[in-house]
Design a protein around this motif. Sequence first.
Motif, mmCIF file in Angstrom:
data_model
loop_
_atom_site.group_PDB
_atom_site.id
_atom_site.type_symbol
_atom_site.label_atom_id
_atom_site.label_comp_id
_atom_site.label_asym_id
_atom_site.label_seq_id
_atom_site.Cartn_x
_atom_site.Cartn_y
_atom_site.Cartn_z
ATOM 1 N N VAL A 1 0.830 -1.215 0.000
ATOM 2 C CA VAL A 1 0.000 0.000 0.000
ATOM 3 C C VAL A 1 0.861 1.260 0.000
ATOM 4 O O VAL A 1 2.040 1.242 0.377
ATOM 5 N N GLU A 2 0.200 2.326 -0.414
ATOM 6 C CA GLU A 2 0.772 3.651 -0.229
ATOM 7 C C GLU A 2 -0.282 4.482 0.493
ATOM 8 O O GLU A 2 -1.413 4.610 0.018
ATOM 9 N N VAL A 3 0.079 5.019 1.626
ATOM 10 C CA VAL A 3 -0.871 5.759 2.449
ATOM 11 C C VAL A 3 -0.636 7.255 2.257
ATOM 12 O O VAL A 3 0.496 7.737 2.341
ATOM 13 N N ASP A 4 -1.725 7.971 1.990
ATOM 14 C CA ASP A 4 -1.660 9.424 1.901
ATOM 15 C C ASP A 4 -1.939 9.978 3.296
ATOM 16 O O ASP A 4 -3.067 9.913 3.779
ATOM 17 N N THR A 5 -0.920 10.493 3.932
ATOM 18 C CA THR A 5 -1.089 10.934 5.324
ATOM 19 C C THR A 5 -1.851 12.257 5.431
ATOM 20 O O THR A 5 -2.184 12.681 6.531
ATOM 21 N N PHE A 6 -2.125 12.877 4.297
ATOM 22 C CA PHE A 6 -2.973 14.086 4.332
ATOM 23 C C PHE A 6 -4.450 13.739 4.379
ATOM 24 O O PHE A 6 -5.251 14.484 4.931
ATOM 25 N N THR A 7 -4.790 12.634 3.737
ATOM 26 C CA THR A 7 -6.212 12.318 3.580
ATOM 27 C C THR A 7 -6.607 10.971 4.167
ATOM 28 O O THR A 7 -7.799 10.702 4.322
ATOM 29 N N GLY A 8 -5.633 10.149 4.457
ATOM 30 C CA GLY A 8 -5.932 8.809 4.956
ATOM 31 C C GLY A 8 -6.222 7.807 3.854
ATOM 32 O O GLY A 8 -6.458 6.633 4.134
ATOM 33 N N LEU A 9 -6.217 8.253 2.608
ATOM 34 C CA LEU A 9 -6.489 7.314 1.520
ATOM 35 C C LEU A 9 -5.388 6.275 1.440
ATOM 36 O O LEU A 9 -4.204 6.601 1.529
ATOM 37 N N VAL A 10 -5.806 5.029 1.277
ATOM 38 C CA VAL A 10 -4.848 3.938 1.147
ATOM 39 C C VAL A 10 -4.939 3.419 -0.283
ATOM 40 O O VAL A 10 -5.977 2.923 -0.700
ATOM 41 N N ASN A 11 -3.873 3.587 -1.010
ATOM 42 C CA ASN A 11 -3.837 3.105 -2.372
ATOM 43 C C ASN A 11 -3.207 1.714 -2.360
ATOM 44 O O ASN A 11 -2.054 1.562 -1.966
ATOM 45 N N ILE A 12 -3.981 0.731 -2.768
ATOM 46 C CA ILE A 12 -3.445 -0.635 -2.800
ATOM 47 C C ILE A 12 -2.633 -0.782 -4.087
ATOM 48 O O ILE A 12 -3.170 -0.834 -5.180
ATOM 49 N N LEU A 13 -1.323 -0.809 -3.915
ATOM 50 C CA LEU A 13 -0.441 -0.877 -5.089
ATOM 51 C C LEU A 13 -0.454 -2.285 -5.689
ATOM 52 O O LEU A 13 -0.272 -2.455 -6.890
ATOM 53 N N GLY A 14 -0.653 -3.247 -4.835
ATOM 54 C CA GLY A 14 -0.714 -4.617 -5.328
ATOM 55 C C GLY A 14 -1.217 -5.537 -4.234
ATOM 56 O O GLY A 14 -0.986 -5.291 -3.045
ATOM 57 N N ALA A 15 -1.935 -6.567 -4.643
ATOM 58 C CA ALA A 15 -2.408 -7.577 -3.691
ATOM 59 C C ALA A 15 -2.128 -8.928 -4.327
ATOM 60 O O ALA A 15 -2.547 -9.184 -5.454
ATOM 61 N N TYR A 16 -1.400 -9.759 -3.610
ATOM 62 C CA TYR A 16 -0.895 -10.995 -4.190
ATOM 63 C C TYR A 16 -1.239 -12.154 -3.276
ATOM 64 O O TYR A 16 -1.054 -12.062 -2.065
ATOM 65 N N GLY A 17 -1.709 -13.217 -3.882
ATOM 66 C CA GLY A 17 -2.025 -14.388 -3.073
ATOM 67 C C GLY A 17 -1.573 -15.652 -3.755
ATOM 68 O O GLY A 17 -1.664 -15.782 -4.980
ATOM 69 N N SER A 18 -1.060 -16.568 -2.947
ATOM 70 C CA SER A 18 -0.810 -17.911 -3.442
ATOM 71 C C SER A 18 -1.760 -18.825 -2.685
ATOM 72 O O SER A 18 -1.853 -18.751 -1.459
ATOM 73 N N PHE A 19 -2.479 -19.654 -3.431
ATOM 74 C CA PHE A 19 -3.534 -20.443 -2.820
ATOM 75 C C PHE A 19 -3.349 -21.921 -3.131
ATOM 76 O O PHE A 19 -3.158 -22.291 -4.291
ATOM 77 N N ASP A 20 -3.410 -22.724 -2.095
ATOM 78 C CA ASP A 20 -3.384 -24.167 -2.291
ATOM 79 C C ASP A 20 -4.740 -24.729 -1.916
ATOM 80 O O ASP A 20 -5.063 -24.836 -0.732
ATOM 81 N N VAL A 21 -5.518 -25.040 -2.923
ATOM 82 C CA VAL A 21 -6.798 -25.700 -2.678
ATOM 83 C C VAL A 21 -6.760 -27.099 -3.282
ATOM 84 O O VAL A 21 -7.775 -27.652 -3.656
ATOM 85 N N GLY A 22 -5.545 -27.620 -3.369
ATOM 86 C CA GLY A 22 -5.378 -28.910 -4.029
ATOM 87 C C GLY A 22 -5.511 -28.726 -5.534
ATOM 88 O O GLY A 22 -5.263 -27.640 -6.059
ATOM 89 N N THR A 23 -5.932 -29.776 -6.189
ATOM 90 C CA THR A 23 -6.076 -29.690 -7.645
ATOM 91 C C THR A 23 -7.257 -28.793 -7.999
ATOM 92 O O THR A 23 -8.365 -29.023 -7.517
ATOM 93 N N PRO A 24 -7.028 -27.775 -8.819
ATOM 94 C CA PRO A 24 -8.184 -26.973 -9.222
ATOM 95 C C PRO A 24 -9.013 -27.716 -10.279
ATOM 96 O O PRO A 24 -8.537 -27.921 -11.393
ATOM 97 N N VAL A 25 -10.208 -28.120 -9.883
ATOM 98 C CA VAL A 25 -11.079 -28.790 -10.853
ATOM 99 C C VAL A 25 -11.778 -27.678 -11.634
ATOM 100 O O VAL A 25 -12.778 -27.136 -11.199
ATOM 101 N N ASP A 26 -11.150 -27.307 -12.668
ATOM 102 C CA ASP A 26 -11.435 -26.177 -13.540
ATOM 103 C C ASP A 26 -10.682 -24.948 -13.045
ATOM 104 O O ASP A 26 -11.080 -24.279 -12.093
ATOM 105 N N TYR A 27 -9.628 -24.698 -13.751
ATOM 106 C CA TYR A 27 -8.699 -23.645 -13.368
ATOM 107 C C TYR A 27 -9.368 -22.267 -13.281
ATOM 108 O O TYR A 27 -9.242 -21.569 -12.279
ATOM 109 N N ASN A 28 -10.089 -21.868 -14.327
ATOM 110 C CA ASN A 28 -10.713 -20.538 -14.303
ATOM 111 C C ASN A 28 -11.707 -20.387 -13.167
ATOM 112 O O ASN A 28 -11.798 -19.329 -12.542
#
Lengths: 273, 157, 714
Positions: C572-599
């Motif tokens: 994130v990048e936080v604007d300390t003047f306004t409190g706005l939080v800009n999410i620069l990136g959100a990344y996840g790695s997920f293990d749900v076993g075999t994805p039965v249909d990837y999409n």
Amino acid sequence: MVNGYKPATLQEAIAIRSREKVIPYAGGTDVMVRRPEGVPFLFLNDIDELKQIKDDGEYIRIGAAVTFTEGLKSDLVPAVMKEAVSRIAAPAIRNAGTFGGNLGNGSDKADSVMAGFALDGRVRLVSVSGERILPLGEFCIRRGVTAIRDDELIAEILLPKKNCDLPYYYKKIGGRNALAISRVAIGGVYSVKDGVIEQFTAAFIGGGNVCKRFEEIEATIIGKTVDEVKANAEEYVNAYAESMTFTRGRVSAEYRKTVIMNLLKDFIQTING
Amino acid sequence: MNGINFKLNGKDVCYEGAATERLLDVLRDDYELKSVKCGCKEGECGACAVLIDGVLTNSCCVAMGAVDGHEIVTVEGYRETARFAKLSEKFAELSAVQCGFCIPGMILAAEAILSVNPHPTEDEVREGLSGNICRCTGYNAIVNAVLNAAKEGDGLW
Amino acid sequence: MKEICKSIRKKDHDPKIEGRSVYVDDYVTTADGREILTGRLLHSKFAKARVLGVKLPELPDGYTYVDASDIPGDNNVNIVLDDTPVFCRDTVEYIGEPIGMLVGPDKTVVDRLLAEIEVTYEELEPVLDIRTADESFFNYEFGHGDVEKAFAEADKVYEEEFLTGYQDQTYLEPQGMMAEPEADGRMFVHGSLQCAYYVHGAVARALGTGPDGVHILQDVTGGGFGGKEDFPSIIGCQVAVAAKKVGKPVRCVFDRREDLEFTPKRHPSLCKYKVAVKDGRVTAVDADVRFNAGGYSTLSAVVLQRGIIAAPGVYDIPNVHVTGKAVKTNTNPCGAYRGFGAPQTFFAMEMMMSHIAQDLGEDSIAFKERHFVKQGDTTSTNGKYHFPVPVPAMLGEIDALCDLRKKHIEYRKPQTGRYRRGIGFSAVFHGAGFTGSGERDLIKATAKLRKYADGTVEVLASNGDIGQGVRTTFPKIVAHELNIPFERVYYNHPDTARVPDSGPTVASRSLMIVGELLRRAAIKLRDIWQEGVEQEVEEHYKEPDFMIPFYLDRFEGDAYPTYAWATSAVEVEVDTFTGLVNILGAYGSFDVGTPVDYNIVVGQMEGGFLQGLGYASIEKMDYDGKGRIRNNSFTDYLVPTSMDVPNMKAVMHVEEYPDGPYGAKGAGELPLVAPPPAYIEAVEMALGGAKVHPLNRIPFSTEDVILEWNKEVL
């Protein structure tokens, strides 16, 4: 038409307005949420005279039924107004919502009205008995209350051309990046000649129960050098803060105050010249 | 003036009810166009979006009197077009339809973007869809589907 | 990628995108052409009151008022306990509690009449504070090791409180159910729901008919996320009672405000953690978990169970003590929402670990890493992590995506200027399937395949497609095993009159449990396949042999057979003047076993991830001093739009589960659990870290950022 009138001209519209209690309907985005019952609607959305954006040499004149999207497409609409309007809600609302409606519904969070204040705008009201031109500060009384009379309609928003090309400052803080009502917003224009501030406006959402400028404070800034104003920024910001009433709503008064003061300081520090 | 005359999915129609009625309710109840979904009735979700003269509009925020003389298109009037077929194909390829409730509005929002800007950037697509809330997908699949439709739909828009 | 992972066109794609799918509000008449009456609920205006009287306006012909006195059976909705009434008893326990229903042909008239009803109440003092509420529906306690000894021997003991707020599911289609009395005397109830057999049990009980007197169909459902797990049972009973009284079809569809204000949400929580550290390692966790259940117990028991089992997070901690309470307040009953109690405790534990690391002067990722559980370790309930724990590898995967480790150290250094950056990390699991022995003892799922003479095969199961794709993935599994074209296998929305009870659509269980039953059934069918005749096969759930039996009274044993895992990073990048939080990136790695249909699986991960980010940031909902939820419109309850998190990336890590179909594990809930602690750690880092600005609650809004930032300024 049952329970509605759809006049073809402004003349017809004000005649109906003078005759009977109707709810002026321009874009519908506000009136359909409140949806008052039992009163016919006066549809203004297809009246050609209200759909024009014109340059008369002194003013940029935006018809009351011009939608925000139409305003964004026009070369005549000044940049600060475009920036404010581009952050309203989302495309489907901007496609329907109008400049006249934003002003007429008396919202204290009206982004285009705030930009209109920043530009020292006026409103042209018409009725069968003639027309009035009011500065926005006289038109907007408090949340939900405007100076419009029961027989009047908003015809145009007038933006003085001398302000339209000035450098500007605009910031809106909403609850998310789209579809968000302003919690705080600030807009203003200025001009500098030989290091001296010749023109300065600052308008606010969140600093009271109505969109507002503080001309007496602006007057203390105009005529000073940019350096002086920047050096004394704290003082000016405090003067503004003291003139405002911060209310609690979707956010706290403390939040509004802090952010308005921060942004005002930022505005002052970014003045070029 | 008597009824409210407008074009609905290509046909001339005349609505005899009150001018203050919501377009959303009239489309669903009187014309049985059920692709038009009611998500909030406050202009805050886009599930009821339709095209009025080709322009994306939330039908919950439109009174019937305002549509007099205009042309309205819902998904029922759009789904036979080549543009729809392209969008549908691209949405299908990314499994961008989950619960489906936002999708008719989303499709019309996509059409509204591409009809004025056939080659939008990702940011432009995101802005164009920003009034259409989707709670299922996180938007990536939908945004990419619209971008893919633009890429491969050359000449359609 | 396995063949089964390859994405195919979803079965419901065309009808949904073409606007032809019929959601419950879309029926013009019933299938047999009868008029549908509109039912609207009369909601209590007080949080706690005795209802003294209901004065009706004069009702025109065809308009009827329905209340508890009209219930032929039992005024208790069958959920976990019996306390939730169909219509209120003598008192109302929260604002919005249904007192009665007004039914009639014209919606507008129904609404007008409803507004004219006068209810007289004797107001009673409501209980609204989760801290002081002294009545609890459920109390649990469990642990292992010797916590007291660990605290006595600790180098340092940390104590902290964590708060989480409501979260509304905000499915785009509001709640709605419809009841149709049938010619044979049965009551047919259908609508927007997740668990047809839950509704079946509830309606049969309310009508007093026995199980054969009703049948329940899931209509096309516009999202659930848990919100349509128990609530459709309640509205289902209400419309059924109304339809029974008037002898006509009755439909009740909530409007958005009603839905936001009066339907179940995620439980607000207060978690008090006490943690012992010795030689730089956590030796004990003592967690006191409180969930605000609201006015009735509904699903709170099971939500709380999942929450407290997850209390020590993904860490190997030798001494654990956990207490859990679901307290009664006079507020809207909370229920199921994706994650089901675990997001609250994972938030607390992840933040606790981060705060301890910061105090110890160690990078919190490295600190957490030293504590990760691994295969063979003991779970919080003395069960076992039977399978490999891929968390270290998944940490590596998100590190590769966003340079996490480097930034995590870089952003800790003092920053200047208006905009400040932070990056946060979290690691979580989601126990796959029902908690404890629920699958074996309560659900006992059965699934069937019916092959018709023309060679088409129908899946018969009770799991509803709520967007997650089971109408596609179930047939895909069956077609794969039968080696016939996907087009020849289909799965209609379940009707309890014709499908067996394969259990509810909850707990990320459908694909893992029922998908496996179908896979086995398909193999059976393949073996006996005969051309040109109708054939049917059936499969029943069997608990895997490796499971350590779970005892709920002691919270002992394997609470889950296996776990889905996630690591996430939010920058994130936080604007300390306004409190706005800009999410620069959100990344996840997920293990749900075999994805039965990837999409489909990626769609689940991305959708859940965004909901988790909303939960942590903008999704704010609360009640006032009278117990009224004020954020009851889409103007005031904000969920993310397409412009809020444009750069969100989900990657899949596959650790196959041998007892799931092709190695699949539960998927749906996992992605929501991960982001809140990562987001808050990032914001906290941007503000200067826990030593100056310790953050311990969600949601944390732009306003909260400014008020927190001001603390230093003032």
